[in-house]
Motif scaffolding. Structure first.
Motif, mmCIF file in Angstrom:
data_model
loop_
_atom_site.group_PDB
_atom_site.id
_atom_site.type_symbol
_atom_site.label_atom_id
_atom_site.label_comp_id
_atom_site.label_asym_id
_atom_site.label_seq_id
_atom_site.Cartn_x
_atom_site.Cartn_y
_atom_site.Cartn_z
ATOM 1 N N ILE A 93 0.797 -0.604 -0.165
ATOM 2 C CA ILE A 93 0.793 -0.317 -0.046
ATOM 3 C C ILE A 93 0.341 0.981 -0.287
ATOM 4 O O ILE A 93 0.751 1.854 -0.621
ATOM 5 C CB ILE A 93 -1.320 -0.479 1.183
ATOM 6 N N VAL A 94 1.816 1.486 1.016
ATOM 7 C CA VAL A 94 2.938 2.114 1.102
ATOM 8 C C VAL A 94 3.416 2.651 0.143
ATOM 9 O O VAL A 94 3.748 3.633 -0.962
ATOM 10 C CB VAL A 94 3.711 2.449 2.465
ATOM 11 N N ILE A 95 4.301 1.253 -0.482
ATOM 12 C CA ILE A 95 5.175 2.135 -2.462
ATOM 13 C C ILE A 95 3.561 2.214 -3.853
ATOM 14 O O ILE A 95 3.834 3.280 -4.421
ATOM 15 C CB ILE A 95 4.585 0.210 -2.812
ATOM 16 N N GLU A 96 2.451 1.556 -3.554
ATOM 17 C CA GLU A 96 1.470 1.898 -4.071
ATOM 18 C C GLU A 96 1.040 3.996 -4.119
ATOM 19 O O GLU A 96 0.872 4.442 -4.966
ATOM 20 C CB GLU A 96 0.152 0.882 -4.446
ATOM 21 N N ALA A 97 0.417 3.632 -2.720
ATOM 22 C CA ALA A 97 0.122 5.537 -2.121
ATOM 23 C C ALA A 97 1.240 6.259 -2.708
ATOM 24 O O ALA A 97 1.435 7.035 -3.690
ATOM 25 C CB ALA A 97 1.036 5.474 -1.302
ATOM 26 N N TYR A 98 2.534 5.980 -2.791
ATOM 27 C CA TYR A 98 3.874 7.171 -3.568
ATOM 28 C C TYR A 98 4.113 6.839 -5.134
ATOM 29 O O TYR A 98 4.120 7.945 -5.367
ATOM 30 C CB TYR A 98 5.463 6.313 -3.236
ATOM 31 N N ARG A 99 3.711 6.060 -5.288
ATOM 32 C CA ARG A 99 3.807 5.202 -7.275
ATOM 33 C C ARG A 99 2.714 6.818 -7.107
ATOM 34 O O ARG A 99 2.605 7.520 -8.492
ATOM 35 C CB ARG A 99 3.248 4.777 -7.503
ATOM 36 N N THR A 100 1.729 6.419 -6.513
ATOM 37 C CA THR A 100 0.548 7.635 -7.286
ATOM 38 C C THR A 100 0.949 9.116 -7.036
ATOM 39 O O THR A 100 0.343 10.012 -7.991
ATOM 40 C CB THR A 100 -0.715 7.030 -6.245
ATOM 41 N N LEU A 101 1.775 9.573 -6.051
ATOM 42 C CA LEU A 101 2.088 10.884 -6.120
ATOM 43 C C LEU A 101 2.873 10.956 -6.604
ATOM 44 O O LEU A 101 3.181 11.968 -7.043
ATOM 45 C CB LEU A 101 2.548 11.021 -4.676
ATOM 46 N N ARG A 102 4.161 10.322 -6.949
ATOM 47 C CA ARG A 102 4.875 10.538 -8.204
ATOM 48 C C ARG A 102 4.551 10.984 -9.156
ATOM 49 O O ARG A 102 5.097 11.345 -10.032
ATOM 50 C CB ARG A 102 6.404 9.567 -7.922
ATOM 51 N N ASP A 103 4.069 9.403 -9.618
ATOM 52 C CA ASP A 103 3.223 10.331 -11.086
ATOM 53 C C ASP A 103 2.455 10.960 -11.302
ATOM 54 O O ASP A 103 0.933 10.951 -11.625
ATOM 55 C CB ASP A 103 2.874 9.030 -11.640
ATOM 56 N N ARG A 104 1.908 12.025 -11.008
ATOM 57 C CA ARG A 104 0.577 13.056 -10.213
ATOM 58 C C ARG A 104 -0.273 12.972 -10.008
ATOM 59 O O ARG A 104 -1.586 12.708 -10.724
ATOM 60 C CB ARG A 104 1.155 13.497 -11.743
ATOM 61 N N GLY A 105 -0.124 11.608 -8.832
ATOM 62 C CA GLY A 105 -1.905 11.478 -8.309
ATOM 63 C C GLY A 105 -2.749 12.773 -7.874
ATOM 64 O O GLY A 105 -2.195 14.112 -7.962
ATOM 65 N N PRO A 106 -4.436 12.250 -7.546
ATOM 66 C CA PRO A 106 -4.533 13.511 -7.508
ATOM 67 C C PRO A 106 -4.642 14.093 -5.778
ATOM 68 O O PRO A 106 -5.457 15.162 -6.023
ATOM 69 C CB PRO A 106 -6.409 12.655 -7.635
ATOM 70 N N TYR A 107 -3.867 13.333 -4.719
ATOM 71 C CA TYR A 107 -4.157 14.178 -4.163
ATOM 72 C C TYR A 107 -2.680 14.030 -3.548
ATOM 73 O O TYR A 107 -0.966 14.060 -3.864
ATOM 74 C CB TYR A 107 -4.051 13.395 -2.837
ATOM 75 N N PRO A 108 -2.682 15.802 -2.450
ATOM 76 C CA PRO A 108 -0.774 15.841 -1.863
ATOM 77 C C PRO A 108 -0.980 15.057 -1.055
ATOM 78 O O PRO A 108 -1.184 14.457 -0.578
ATOM 79 C CB PRO A 108 -1.487 17.359 -0.914
ATOM 80 N N ALA A 109 0.659 14.963 -0.859
ATOM 81 C CA ALA A 109 1.422 13.647 -0.088
ATOM 82 C C ALA A 109 0.412 14.341 1.039
ATOM 83 O O ALA A 109 0.235 12.819 2.215
ATOM 84 C CB ALA A 109 2.515 14.476 0.887
ATOM 85 N N TYR A 110 0.252 14.723 1.807
ATOM 86 C CA TYR A 110 -0.206 14.997 3.536
ATOM 87 C C TYR A 110 -1.836 14.314 3.278
ATOM 88 O O TYR A 110 -2.076 13.779 4.507
ATOM 89 C CB TYR A 110 0.013 16.371 4.158
ATOM 90 N N GLN A 111 -2.528 14.731 2.663
ATOM 91 C CA GLN A 111 -3.539 13.294 2.728
ATOM 92 C C GLN A 111 -3.270 12.220 2.418
ATOM 93 O O GLN A 111 -3.938 11.370 2.809
ATOM 94 C CB GLN A 111 -4.345 13.977 1.617
ATOM 95 N N VAL A 112 -2.796 12.103 1.476
ATOM 96 C CA VAL A 112 -2.423 10.378 1.777
ATOM 97 C C VAL A 112 -1.906 9.937 2.716
ATOM 98 O O VAL A 112 -2.253 8.362 3.149
ATOM 99 C CB VAL A 112 -1.230 10.039 0.325
#
Length: 249
Positions: A104-123
Protein backbone atom coordinates in the motif's frame (compact mmCIF):
# COMPACT_ATOMS: atom_id res chain seq x y z
CA UNK A 1 15.12 -1.73 10.08
CA UNK A 2 17.94 0.53 9.00
CA UNK A 3 18.59 3.03 6.23
CA UNK A 4 21.58 5.27 5.62
CA UNK A 5 21.28 7.83 2.83
CA UNK A 6 23.85 10.04 1.20
CA UNK A 7 23.08 13.76 1.54
CA UNK A 8 22.17 13.88 -2.17
CA UNK A 9 19.23 11.60 -1.31
CA UNK A 10 18.34 13.00 2.10
CA UNK A 11 19.75 16.39 3.03
CA UNK A 12 19.78 16.86 6.77
CA UNK A 13 17.54 19.63 8.18
CA UNK A 14 19.54 22.55 9.52
CA UNK A 15 18.36 22.03 13.10
CA UNK A 16 19.65 18.46 13.22
CA UNK A 17 22.83 19.32 11.33
CA UNK A 18 23.85 21.98 13.84
CA UNK A 19 24.23 19.33 16.54
CA UNK A 20 26.88 17.18 14.81
CA UNK A 21 29.47 16.15 17.40
CA UNK A 22 30.79 12.76 16.30
CA UNK A 23 33.57 11.66 13.98
CA UNK A 24 32.04 8.41 12.71
CA UNK A 25 31.03 7.72 9.09
CA UNK A 26 28.11 5.30 8.85
CA UNK A 27 29.04 4.14 5.34
CA UNK A 28 32.84 3.99 5.54
CA UNK A 29 34.09 0.39 5.39
CA UNK A 30 30.50 -0.82 5.84
CA UNK A 31 30.59 0.25 9.50
CA UNK A 32 26.87 0.39 10.25
CA UNK A 33 25.87 -2.43 7.91
CA UNK A 34 28.40 -4.73 9.60
CA UNK A 35 27.24 -3.63 13.04
CA UNK A 36 23.61 -4.31 12.10
CA UNK A 37 24.41 -7.77 10.74
CA UNK A 38 26.43 -8.63 13.85
CA UNK A 39 23.38 -7.89 15.99
CA UNK A 40 20.97 -9.55 13.53
CA UNK A 41 22.74 -12.47 11.79
CA UNK A 42 19.62 -13.25 9.73
CA UNK A 43 19.34 -9.69 8.37
CA UNK A 44 19.22 -8.75 4.69
CA UNK A 45 21.19 -5.73 3.46
CA UNK A 46 20.57 -3.82 0.24
CA UNK A 47 23.47 -1.88 -1.23
CA UNK A 48 22.15 1.28 -2.91
CA UNK A 49 25.58 2.14 -4.36
CA UNK A 50 26.39 5.82 -3.89
CA UNK A 51 22.90 6.49 -2.49
CA UNK A 52 23.48 4.50 0.70
CA UNK A 53 22.09 1.27 2.12
CA UNK A 54 19.04 -0.37 3.65
CA UNK A 55 18.85 -3.37 6.00
CA UNK A 56 16.03 -5.45 7.40
CA UNK A 57 15.40 -8.26 9.86
CA UNK A 58 12.37 -10.10 11.25
CA UNK A 59 14.31 -11.20 14.33
CA UNK A 60 12.98 -10.21 17.77
CA UNK A 61 10.14 -8.14 16.40
CA UNK A 62 7.05 -6.98 18.24
CA UNK A 63 4.11 -9.06 16.90
CA UNK A 64 1.87 -6.02 17.27
CA UNK A 65 4.29 -3.87 15.23
CA UNK A 66 5.73 -6.29 12.65
CA UNK A 67 8.41 -5.33 10.13
CA UNK A 68 7.87 -5.73 6.41
CA UNK A 69 10.04 -5.24 3.35
CA UNK A 70 9.04 -4.99 -0.29
CA UNK A 71 10.43 -4.04 -3.71
CA UNK A 72 8.36 -3.00 -6.73
CA UNK A 73 9.88 -1.54 -9.91
CA UNK A 74 13.09 -0.41 -8.16
CA UNK A 75 11.15 1.09 -5.23
CA UNK A 76 12.39 -0.30 -1.90
CA UNK A 77 10.27 0.04 1.22
CA UNK A 78 10.86 -0.84 4.88
CA UNK A 79 7.71 -0.72 7.00
CA UNK A 80 7.04 -1.32 10.67
CA UNK A 81 3.62 -1.35 12.31
CA UNK A 82 0.06 -2.04 11.17
CA UNK A 83 -2.44 -0.20 9.01
CA UNK A 84 -6.01 -0.59 10.25
CA UNK A 85 -7.95 0.40 7.12
CA UNK A 86 -6.26 -1.97 4.68
CA UNK A 87 -9.46 -3.09 2.85
CA UNK A 88 -10.41 0.52 2.07
CA UNK A 89 -6.91 1.37 0.84
CA UNK A 90 -6.72 -1.77 -1.30
CA UNK A 91 -9.89 -0.69 -3.04
CA UNK A 92 -8.70 2.91 -3.38
CA UNK A 93 -5.40 1.93 -5.01
CA UNK A 94 -6.76 -1.01 -7.00
CA UNK A 95 -4.64 -3.61 -5.21
CA UNK A 96 -5.36 -7.34 -4.99
CA UNK A 97 -6.38 -9.32 -1.91
CA UNK A 98 -2.81 -10.32 -1.03
CA UNK A 99 -1.59 -6.72 -0.73
CA UNK A 100 -0.20 -5.74 2.66
CA UNK A 101 1.01 -2.55 4.34
CA UNK A 102 4.25 -2.25 2.40
CA UNK A 103 2.40 -2.80 -0.91
CA UNK A 104 0.00 0.00 0.00
CA UNK A 105 2.80 2.44 0.88
CA UNK A 106 4.62 1.72 -2.38
CA UNK A 107 1.45 2.20 -4.41
CA UNK A 108 0.58 5.39 -2.53
CA UNK A 109 4.05 6.73 -3.32
CA UNK A 110 3.74 5.78 -7.00
CA UNK A 111 0.41 7.61 -7.14
CA UNK A 112 2.08 10.74 -5.78
CA UNK A 113 5.16 10.42 -7.96
CA UNK A 114 3.14 10.01 -11.12
CA UNK A 115 1.02 13.11 -10.46
CA UNK A 116 -1.87 11.51 -8.61
CA UNK A 117 -4.90 13.54 -7.52
CA UNK A 118 -3.93 13.97 -3.87
CA UNK A 119 -1.22 15.95 -2.03
CA UNK A 120 1.22 13.93 0.10
CA UNK A 121 -0.19 15.11 3.41
CA UNK A 122 -3.67 13.84 2.50
CA UNK A 123 -2.35 10.43 1.41
CA UNK A 124 -0.49 10.03 4.71
CA UNK A 125 -3.53 11.07 6.73
CA UNK A 126 -5.43 8.22 5.09
CA UNK A 127 -3.01 5.63 6.51
CA UNK A 128 -4.89 4.76 9.67
CA UNK A 129 -2.88 2.88 12.27
CA UNK A 130 0.57 2.67 13.84
CA UNK A 131 3.51 2.92 11.48
CA UNK A 132 6.90 4.18 10.45
CA UNK A 133 8.32 3.57 6.99
CA UNK A 134 11.40 4.27 4.87
CA UNK A 135 11.06 4.28 1.09
CA UNK A 136 13.76 4.69 -1.56
CA UNK A 137 13.02 5.10 -5.27
CA UNK A 138 16.03 3.87 -7.24
CA UNK A 139 14.75 5.20 -10.57
CA UNK A 140 14.64 8.82 -9.41
CA UNK A 141 17.06 8.48 -6.47
CA UNK A 142 14.60 9.95 -3.99
CA UNK A 143 13.54 9.08 -0.47
CA UNK A 144 10.19 9.25 1.32
CA UNK A 145 10.04 8.66 5.09
CA UNK A 146 7.13 9.08 7.52
CA UNK A 147 5.83 8.23 11.00
CA UNK A 148 2.31 8.24 12.42
CA UNK A 149 0.93 11.15 14.40
CA UNK A 150 1.14 9.37 17.77
CA UNK A 151 4.71 8.14 17.42
CA UNK A 152 3.44 4.60 18.01
CA UNK A 153 6.54 2.97 16.51
CA UNK A 154 9.92 3.86 18.02
CA UNK A 155 11.72 5.64 15.19
CA UNK A 156 14.97 7.62 15.29
CA UNK A 157 17.20 9.56 12.95
CA UNK A 158 20.56 11.28 13.09
CA UNK A 159 23.45 12.60 11.06
CA UNK A 160 26.99 11.24 10.96
CA UNK A 161 30.24 13.14 10.50
CA UNK A 162 29.96 13.10 6.69
CA UNK A 163 26.38 14.30 6.46
CA UNK A 164 24.72 10.94 5.91
CA UNK A 165 21.30 10.59 7.54
CA UNK A 166 20.64 7.40 9.47
CA UNK A 167 17.11 6.07 10.14
CA UNK A 168 16.17 3.15 12.40
CA UNK A 169 13.65 2.02 15.00
CA UNK A 170 16.68 1.03 17.12
CA UNK A 171 18.04 4.03 19.04
CA UNK A 172 21.36 2.29 19.72
CA UNK A 173 21.94 1.71 15.99
CA UNK A 174 21.49 5.41 15.24
CA UNK A 175 23.72 6.47 18.14
CA UNK A 176 26.44 4.08 16.95
CA UNK A 177 27.02 6.29 13.91
CA UNK A 178 25.58 9.62 14.98
CA UNK A 179 26.51 9.67 18.67
CA UNK A 180 24.75 12.70 20.18
CA UNK A 181 23.60 14.01 16.80
CA UNK A 182 20.43 11.92 16.92
CA UNK A 183 16.81 12.31 17.97
CA UNK A 184 13.37 10.72 17.69
CA UNK A 185 11.85 11.23 14.25
CA UNK A 186 9.07 13.85 14.57
CA UNK A 187 5.54 12.51 15.04
CA UNK A 188 3.06 13.14 12.24
CA UNK A 189 5.81 14.24 9.86
CA UNK A 190 7.26 13.11 6.55
CA UNK A 191 10.62 13.68 4.90
CA UNK A 192 11.34 13.76 1.16
CA UNK A 193 14.42 14.37 -0.95
CA UNK A 194 13.07 17.49 -2.62
CA UNK A 195 10.81 18.81 0.12
CA UNK A 196 12.72 18.10 3.32
CA UNK A 197 10.85 17.68 6.60
CA UNK A 198 7.16 18.64 6.81
CA UNK A 199 4.18 17.98 9.04
CA UNK A 200 1.28 16.19 7.39
CA UNK A 201 -0.88 16.89 10.43
CA UNK A 202 -0.33 20.65 10.03
CA UNK A 203 0.77 21.11 6.40
CA UNK A 204 0.21 24.88 6.43
CA UNK A 205 2.74 25.46 9.22
CA UNK A 206 6.54 25.49 9.29
CA UNK A 207 8.52 23.25 11.65
CA UNK A 208 10.86 24.70 14.27
CA UNK A 209 13.97 22.88 15.53
CA UNK A 210 14.25 22.70 19.31
CA UNK A 211 17.70 21.61 20.62
CA UNK A 212 17.70 18.54 22.88
CA UNK A 213 19.94 18.77 25.95
CA UNK A 214 21.02 15.73 27.96
CA UNK A 215 21.56 15.50 31.72
CA UNK A 216 25.14 16.80 31.38
CA UNK A 217 24.01 19.88 29.48
CA UNK A 218 25.25 18.73 26.07
CA UNK A 219 23.18 19.27 22.95
CA UNK A 220 22.11 15.89 21.55
CA UNK A 221 20.15 16.31 18.36
CA UNK A 222 17.00 18.31 17.95
CA UNK A 223 13.27 17.80 18.10
CA UNK A 224 11.00 19.49 15.57
CA UNK A 225 7.75 21.14 16.61
CA UNK A 226 5.01 22.75 14.55
CA UNK A 227 5.44 26.53 14.62
CA UNK A 228 1.91 27.87 14.95
CA UNK A 229 3.18 31.40 14.28
CA UNK A 230 4.64 30.63 10.84
CA UNK A 231 2.59 29.65 7.81
CA UNK A 232 3.87 28.13 4.60
CA UNK A 233 3.28 29.95 1.34
CA UNK A 234 -0.24 29.30 0.12
CA UNK A 235 0.71 29.59 -3.54
CA UNK A 236 1.37 26.48 -5.59
CA UNK A 237 4.56 26.68 -7.68
CA UNK A 238 4.12 25.98 -11.37
CA UNK A 239 5.88 22.79 -12.40
CA UNK A 240 6.38 20.84 -15.59
CA UNK A 241 4.45 17.68 -16.41
CA UNK A 242 7.38 15.48 -15.44
CA UNK A 243 7.94 17.09 -12.04
CA UNK A 244 7.28 15.29 -8.77
CA UNK A 245 4.73 17.76 -7.47
CA UNK A 246 3.84 15.67 -4.42
CA UNK A 247 6.97 16.93 -2.63
CA UNK A 248 5.61 20.47 -2.69
CA UNK A 249 3.09 19.63 0.02
Amino acid sequence: MLAVFDKSIAECPEGLQSSVTGSVSALKDGLLANHFSSIHPDSVSINLASSGLMAFTTEKQNPLLPRLFGVVDDIFCLFQGQIENIPLLKQQYGLNKTANEVSIVIEAYRTLRDRGPYPAYQVLRELGGKFAFILYDGSSKTSFIAADAQGSVPFFWGIDSEGHIVFSEDKEIVEKACEKSSAPFPKGCFFTTSGGLKSYEHPANELKAMPRVDSSGQVCGATFKVDIETKRSASMPRVGSAANWSALY
